[in-house]
Design an enzyme around this catalytic site. Structure first.
Site, PDB file in Angstrom:
ATOM      1  N   GLU A 160       0.580  -1.357  -0.511  1.00 21.27           N
ATOM      2  CA  GLU A 160       0.448  -0.432   0.029  1.00 21.27           C
ATOM      3  C   GLU A 160       0.812   1.131  -0.270  1.00 21.27           C
ATOM      4  O   GLU A 160       1.172   1.735   1.249  1.00 21.27           O
ATOM      5  CB  GLU A 160      -0.945  -0.188   1.310  1.00 21.27           C
ATOM      6  CG  GLU A 160      -1.569   1.426   1.168  1.00 21.27           C
ATOM      7  CD  GLU A 160      -3.023   1.103   2.567  1.00 21.27           C
ATOM      8  OE1 GLU A 160      -2.403   0.132   3.311  1.00 21.27           O
ATOM      9  OE2 GLU A 160      -3.643   2.189   2.852  1.00 21.27           O
ATOM     10  N   GLU A 254     -11.990   1.267   5.293  1.00 17.30           N
ATOM     11  CA  GLU A 254     -11.321   2.441   6.470  1.00 17.30           C
ATOM     12  C   GLU A 254     -11.550   3.535   6.206  1.00 17.30           C
ATOM     13  O   GLU A 254     -10.589   4.433   5.687  1.00 17.30           O
ATOM     14  CB  GLU A 254      -9.770   1.657   5.464  1.00 17.30           C
ATOM     15  CG  GLU A 254      -8.645   1.800   6.415  1.00 17.30           C
ATOM     16  CD  GLU A 254      -7.696   1.344   6.394  1.00 17.30           C
ATOM     17  OE1 GLU A 254      -6.505   0.647   6.716  1.00 17.30           O
ATOM     18  OE2 GLU A 254      -6.949   2.569   5.672  1.00 17.30           O
TER      19      GLU A 254
END
Ligand code: LER
Ligand code: MN
Length: 278
Positions: A160, A254
């Protein structure tokens, strides 16, 4: 009833059980059984779990709860290795790097019990001044070791890119994707977090297109890291990009539990139904 899907995009919601991450951008906190039940009740396909360690997870119990609720585990986060132990994959000290890799391998193995990949986010670390090339060599080696370990369970590893306030290694999707391709780092897919992208990218849908077939997972969140629909992101061209990529992974919420966990979860599923209804 599950949310109607297009292109096999699947829905997930985050749940953290790390006391040190209570202020973090996760919809549910602390109560894993309760959040599994709520995620299923709202119609999500999966939960993404942020555990303090592999050993903290009662794997048979979670497997049973997940199966009973016809849910999946979308992914397991490894960030506790940084948040709790200050371990990173690019630490110049080989002993700390080895501990970081061991921590991640143990999460990869726990995730494999749910047929889920692990995520490398904050455990990538950051480079010191003038040390970028050395840090990227360390990152390539560490990611390769972890991704090879994941491959034994036939699962990818998610990497990420983060915004500039959290790492100076890769902030933009295209840079990370080009680096993974040029280094030929096998079995690593990119996790695109729309919050980090809102800070770093000039064109979010175009950046997703640059990632292309390396796109493995999405943290689906609004510009202000609130639930989708509570900020100013225009999701329509983003969903179009995902459709044209034939993206088949998860859109995993998220985001901060604002105004609270239940309302953020409800807001997320409402937005998903609008965006992903066939
Ligand atoms: C941290 O900002 C983040 O986005 C997490 O997904 C990293 O593990
Ligand atoms: Mn993220």
């Amino acid at each position: 009833m599950p949310v109607p899907q297009i292109n096999m995009i699947r829905t997930a919601i985050t749940t953290a059980i790390v006391p040190q991450a209570r202020q973090g951008p996760f919809v549910f906190h602390d109560d894993l059984p309760g959040s599994i039940a709520k995620a299923a009740g709202l119609g999500f396909d999966a939960v993404e779990i942020f555990p303090p360690s592999a050993g903290a997870l009662d794997i048979p119990d979670i497997q049973k709860r997940i199966a009973d609720h016809h849910l999946k585990v979308a992914a397991l986060g490894t960030g506790a290795g940084w948040v709790i132990h200050k371990l990173t994959l690019t630490d110049p000290d080989p002993a700390i790097r080895a501990k970081a890799i061991d921590f991640i391998k143990s999460i990869i193995d726990a995730a494999a019990a749910f047929n889920a990949p692990a995520i490398i986010g904050s455990m990538q670390g950051r480079h010191a001044d003038g040390q970028r090339d050395q840090a990227l060599d360390l990152l390539a080696d560490s990611l390769s070791l972890c991704a090879t370990h994941a491959k034994r369970s036939n699962l990818p590893l998610f990497y990420e890119p983060l915004n500039r306030y959290e790492t100076n290694l890769f902030n933009r999707q295209a840079d990370a994707a080009a680096w993974i391709r040029s280094r030929k780092i096998a079995n690593v897919k990119i996790l695109a977090d729309l919050f980090h992208m809102n800070i770093e990218e000039s064109n979010v849908p175009a950046a997703l297109m640059d990632v292309g077939d390396l796109l493995g997972h999405i943290h689906f969140v609004d510009s202000n890291r609130r639930a989708p629909g509570l900020g100013h992101t225009d999701f329509t061209p983003i969903v179009q990009a995902l459709k044209s990529l034939n993206y088949k992974g998860y859109v995993s919420a998220e985001c901060f539990p604002i105004p609270d966990s239940d309302q953020a979860a409800q807001q997320t599923i409402n937005t998903y139904k609008t965006l992903f209804h066939s």
